[in-house]
Design a protein around this motif. Structure first.
Motif: not given
Length: 326
Positions: A44-48, A54-55, A93-99, A138-139
């Motif tokens: 699975k994929r987790v995205v913050y 949040n980062r 995958s444990i990702d962070f996306y800047w927004e 999604l977090v």
């Protein structure tokens, strides 16, 4: 470890902030087990998705997991606004996306986002959302960047020449609700309800008002080594109206068949004036001797040292993922 959060590395001697644990009334949080979580998230994929707080939470989660698999293969990749950590053995995958604003804005650059005036492109989310629309978890967070009386809404494109741009000054709460409406509509139209779990993290409090706990105002959180012990303490800097709006849209998602929860981390974090980097961090602008000797102007009372408070936020997330509400 991000050098903004590595307080011990940057000279903090009192480490008691690392050892406090949150005990809710009438229940116990399950002990965090990284291997259990990796098994739960296998393939699975987790995205913050959000801002530097949040980062901060994402980095806490990566540290919690990585420390449990020190000799197992993993990768870390940076690609613009996206940072991707992967535990290869589990294909997680444990990702962070800047927004930081949920919508497209003039703060979108992950490193160069200091702007004199924040501008949000009205109802524009797809540019960013396509980078995380395949996530299983999604977090989201979005709070601190909104904290001003009014914001500018752009109707049109940032690429248009100035003559074609239409700007509107909008009161903050109204603009925030517009962003949440766009966010809700995007989830409603693009996210698989049977696959994706949605979380929104409530506001992370700041501790810039030392006068609230009986200290000189100029100190902020600089000299603090103990939590606030007054049960129910609530800072003037935390806006419950914003979080009520988030709660409203989380409830709307739930009514539309989403597995959606609000991670309410505000009250527990309000007590922790002791747990910020203060001056114990890397500052990306070189500080003068005068600045270093008057830390009240540069003390970071917004982010959190690691290990520390965001680990508890992730314990909440872990509990929701392993034991969904009935």
């Amino acid at each position: 470890m991000n050098e903004e959060l590595a307080c011990e590395m940057y000279g903090r001697k009192n480490l008691n902030y690392q050892y406090w644990r949150w005990q809710p009334h009438h229940c116990d949080l399950p002990r965090f087990d990284a291997i259990d979580l990796l098994e739960k998230l296998r393939d699975k994929r987790v995205v913050y998705v959000g801002d530097s707080l949040n980062r901060n939470q994402w980095m806490s989660m990566v540290c919690l997991i990585e420390s449990s698999i020190p000799d197992r293969p993993k990768t870390l990749h940076y690609n613009g606004s996206l940072i991707a950590f992967k535990a290869l053995e589990y294909n997680v995958s444990i990702d962070f996306y800047w927004e930081p604003m949920l919508l497209e804005s003039n703060c979108d650059d992950p490193t160069n986002h200091r702007v004199s005036e924040r501008i949000i492109r009205g109802q524009s989310i797809e540019k960013h959302a396509r980078n995380w629309n395949d996530a299983d978890v999604l977090v989201f967070n979005s709070y601190i960047w909104w904290r001003q009386l009014k914001l500018k809404i752009l109707w049109g494109s940032f690429e248009n020449v100035d003559a074609d741009r239409i700007y509107e000054d909008v009161e903050m709460l109204k603009a925030y609700e517009m962003a949440l409406t766009t966010w809700f509509e995007w989830l409603d139209n693009h996210v698989n309800r049977s696959k994706t779990r949605v979380f929104f993290v409530s506001s992370s409090p700041t501790h810039n008002r030392a006068e609230e706990w009986g200290k000189p105002k100029k100190h902020k959180c600089f000299y603090e080594t103990e939590p606030i012990y007054e049960e129910g303490y609530w800072s003037m800097d935390s806006d419950p109206n914003m979080m009520r709006l988030v709660e409203k849209y989380i409830n709307k998602l739930s009514s539309q068949g989403f597995n959606a929860q609000m991670l309410n981390i505000t009250q527990l974090s309000e007590y922790r004036k002791d747990a910020h980097p203060s001056m114990h961090r890397k500052f990306w602008d070189q500080l003068t001797h005068e600045q270093l000797t008057t830390p009240n102007y540069h003390t970071d009372c917004t982010h959190w040292c690691l290990p520390g408070v965001p680990d508890v936020w992730n314990e909440f997330l872990y509990a929701y993922l392993l034991y969904p509400p009935s």
